[in-house]
Design a protein around this motif. Structure first.
Motif, short mmCIF file in Angstrom:
data_model
loop_
_atom_site.label_atom_id
_atom_site.label_comp_id
_atom_site.label_asym_id
_atom_site.label_seq_id
_atom_site.Cartn_x
_atom_site.Cartn_y
_atom_site.Cartn_z
N VAL A 38 -55.53 136.43 -47.70
CA VAL A 38 -54.85 137.42 -46.87
C VAL A 38 -54.13 136.68 -45.74
O VAL A 38 -54.71 135.82 -45.10
CB VAL A 38 -55.83 138.45 -46.26
N ILE A 39 -52.87 137.03 -45.54
CA ILE A 39 -52.13 136.51 -44.39
C ILE A 39 -52.04 137.63 -43.37
O ILE A 39 -51.53 138.72 -43.66
CB ILE A 39 -50.72 136.02 -44.79
N TRP A 40 -52.60 137.39 -42.19
CA TRP A 40 -52.60 138.35 -41.09
C TRP A 40 -51.48 137.97 -40.13
O TRP A 40 -51.33 136.80 -39.77
CB TRP A 40 -53.93 138.33 -40.36
N LYS A 41 -50.69 138.95 -39.71
CA LYS A 41 -49.57 138.72 -38.81
C LYS A 41 -49.82 139.47 -37.50
O LYS A 41 -50.18 140.64 -37.51
CB LYS A 41 -48.28 139.20 -39.46
N LYS A 42 -49.62 138.79 -36.39
CA LYS A 42 -49.82 139.41 -35.08
C LYS A 42 -48.57 140.21 -34.72
O LYS A 42 -47.46 139.69 -34.76
CB LYS A 42 -50.12 138.37 -34.01
N THR A 43 -48.75 141.49 -34.37
CA THR A 43 -47.65 142.36 -33.99
C THR A 43 -47.93 142.92 -32.59
O THR A 43 -48.99 142.69 -32.02
CB THR A 43 -47.50 143.53 -34.99
N LYS A 44 -47.00 143.70 -32.10
CA LYS A 44 -47.19 144.34 -30.80
C LYS A 44 -48.37 145.31 -30.84
O LYS A 44 -49.01 145.55 -29.83
CB LYS A 44 -45.93 145.09 -30.40
N GLU A 45 -48.66 145.85 -32.03
CA GLU A 45 -49.77 146.80 -32.19
C GLU A 45 -51.09 146.11 -32.51
O GLU A 45 -52.12 146.76 -32.67
CB GLU A 45 -49.45 147.81 -33.30
N GLY A 46 -51.08 144.79 -32.66
CA GLY A 46 -52.29 144.05 -33.01
C GLY A 46 -52.12 143.34 -34.34
O GLY A 46 -51.03 143.24 -34.88
N TRP A 47 -53.22 142.84 -34.89
CA TRP A 47 -53.18 142.10 -36.15
C TRP A 47 -53.02 143.07 -37.32
O TRP A 47 -53.74 144.05 -37.43
CB TRP A 47 -54.46 141.28 -36.32
N LYS A 48 -52.05 142.77 -38.20
CA LYS A 48 -51.77 143.60 -39.38
C LYS A 48 -51.80 142.71 -40.62
O LYS A 48 -51.37 141.55 -40.59
CB LYS A 48 -50.38 144.24 -39.29
N MET A 49 -52.28 143.28 -41.73
CA MET A 49 -52.27 142.55 -42.99
C MET A 49 -50.81 142.44 -43.45
O MET A 49 -50.12 143.43 -43.61
CB MET A 49 -53.10 143.29 -44.04
N HIS A 50 -50.34 141.21 -43.62
CA HIS A 50 -48.95 140.96 -44.00
C HIS A 50 -48.81 140.78 -45.51
O HIS A 50 -47.92 141.35 -46.12
CB HIS A 50 -48.44 139.74 -43.24
N ARG A 51 -49.68 139.99 -46.11
CA ARG A 51 -49.69 139.75 -47.56
C ARG A 51 -51.13 139.57 -48.01
O ARG A 51 -51.96 139.07 -47.26
CB ARG A 51 -48.92 138.47 -47.92
N ASP A 52 -51.41 139.97 -49.26
CA ASP A 52 -52.73 139.70 -49.82
C ASP A 52 -52.61 139.44 -51.31
O ASP A 52 -51.64 139.87 -51.95
CB ASP A 52 -53.72 140.83 -49.53
N MET A 53 -53.57 138.70 -51.85
CA MET A 53 -53.59 138.37 -53.27
C MET A 53 -55.04 138.24 -53.74
O MET A 53 -55.86 137.63 -53.06
CB MET A 53 -52.86 137.06 -53.53
N PHE A 54 -55.33 138.84 -54.88
CA PHE A 54 -56.65 138.74 -55.49
C PHE A 54 -56.51 137.95 -56.79
O PHE A 54 -55.53 138.08 -57.50
CB PHE A 54 -57.20 140.12 -55.83
N SER A 55 -57.50 137.14 -57.10
CA SER A 55 -57.51 136.36 -58.33
C SER A 55 -58.91 136.42 -58.94
O SER A 55 -59.86 135.93 -58.36
CB SER A 55 -57.13 134.90 -58.03
N ASP A 56 -58.99 137.04 -60.11
CA ASP A 56 -60.26 137.17 -60.82
C ASP A 56 -60.72 135.80 -61.29
O ASP A 56 -59.91 134.95 -61.66
CB ASP A 56 -60.04 138.10 -62.02
N ASN A 57 -62.02 135.56 -61.30
CA ASN A 57 -62.58 134.29 -61.77
C ASN A 57 -62.79 134.23 -63.27
O ASN A 57 -63.29 133.23 -63.78
CB ASN A 57 -63.91 134.00 -61.08
N HIS A 58 -62.44 135.29 -64.00
CA HIS A 58 -62.71 135.36 -65.43
C HIS A 58 -61.43 135.54 -66.23
O HIS A 58 -60.48 136.16 -65.76
CB HIS A 58 -63.67 136.53 -65.71
N PRO A 59 -61.38 135.02 -67.46
CA PRO A 59 -60.19 135.18 -68.29
C PRO A 59 -59.96 136.65 -68.64
O PRO A 59 -60.91 137.44 -68.71
CB PRO A 59 -60.49 134.35 -69.55
N ALA A 60 -58.70 137.00 -68.86
CA ALA A 60 -58.36 138.37 -69.25
C ALA A 60 -59.01 138.70 -70.60
O ALA A 60 -59.11 137.84 -71.48
CB ALA A 60 -56.85 138.53 -69.34
N LYS A 61 -59.44 139.93 -70.74
CA LYS A 61 -60.06 140.36 -71.99
C LYS A 61 -59.04 140.89 -72.96
O LYS A 61 -58.05 141.43 -72.62
CB LYS A 61 -61.11 141.44 -71.71
#
Length: 61
Positions: A38-61
Motif C-alpha cells: 500500500v502506498i499512503w499519500k499525505k494530503t491536507k485531510e490526512g493520510w489517504k490510501m493512494h495505491r494498493d496491490m494484493f498478490s496471492d501466494n498460491h498458483p491460480a486454480k
C-alpha cells in the motif's frame, strides 16, 4: 488478518507499507494468504490510501 512487515518513506509526502495477509473461514481454517503493498499519500485531510496491490501466494486454480 493483515500483518505489517515494513514501513518506509519520508513521512512528509508518502509512505509504503509492505504487509502479509491471511484469510480464514468462520471456523478459523486458513483459506488464503499472500502479500500486500500500500502506498499512503499525505494530503491536507490526512493520510489517504493512494495505491494498493494484493498478490496471492498460491498458483491460480
Amino acid at each position: 488478518m493483515f500483518t505489517i512487515q515494513h514501513l518506509y518513506g519520508d513521512e512528509k509526502t508518502a509512505v509504503t507499507e509492505e504487509s502479509f495477509y491471511e484469510m480464514t473461514d468462520m471456523n478459523g481454517k486458513k483459506i488464503d494468504d499472500g502479500k500486500v503493498i500500500v502506498i499512503w499519500k499525505k494530503t491536507k485531510e490526512g493520510w489517504k490510501m493512494h495505491r494498493d496491490m494484493f498478490s496471492d501466494n498460491h498458483p491460480a486454480k
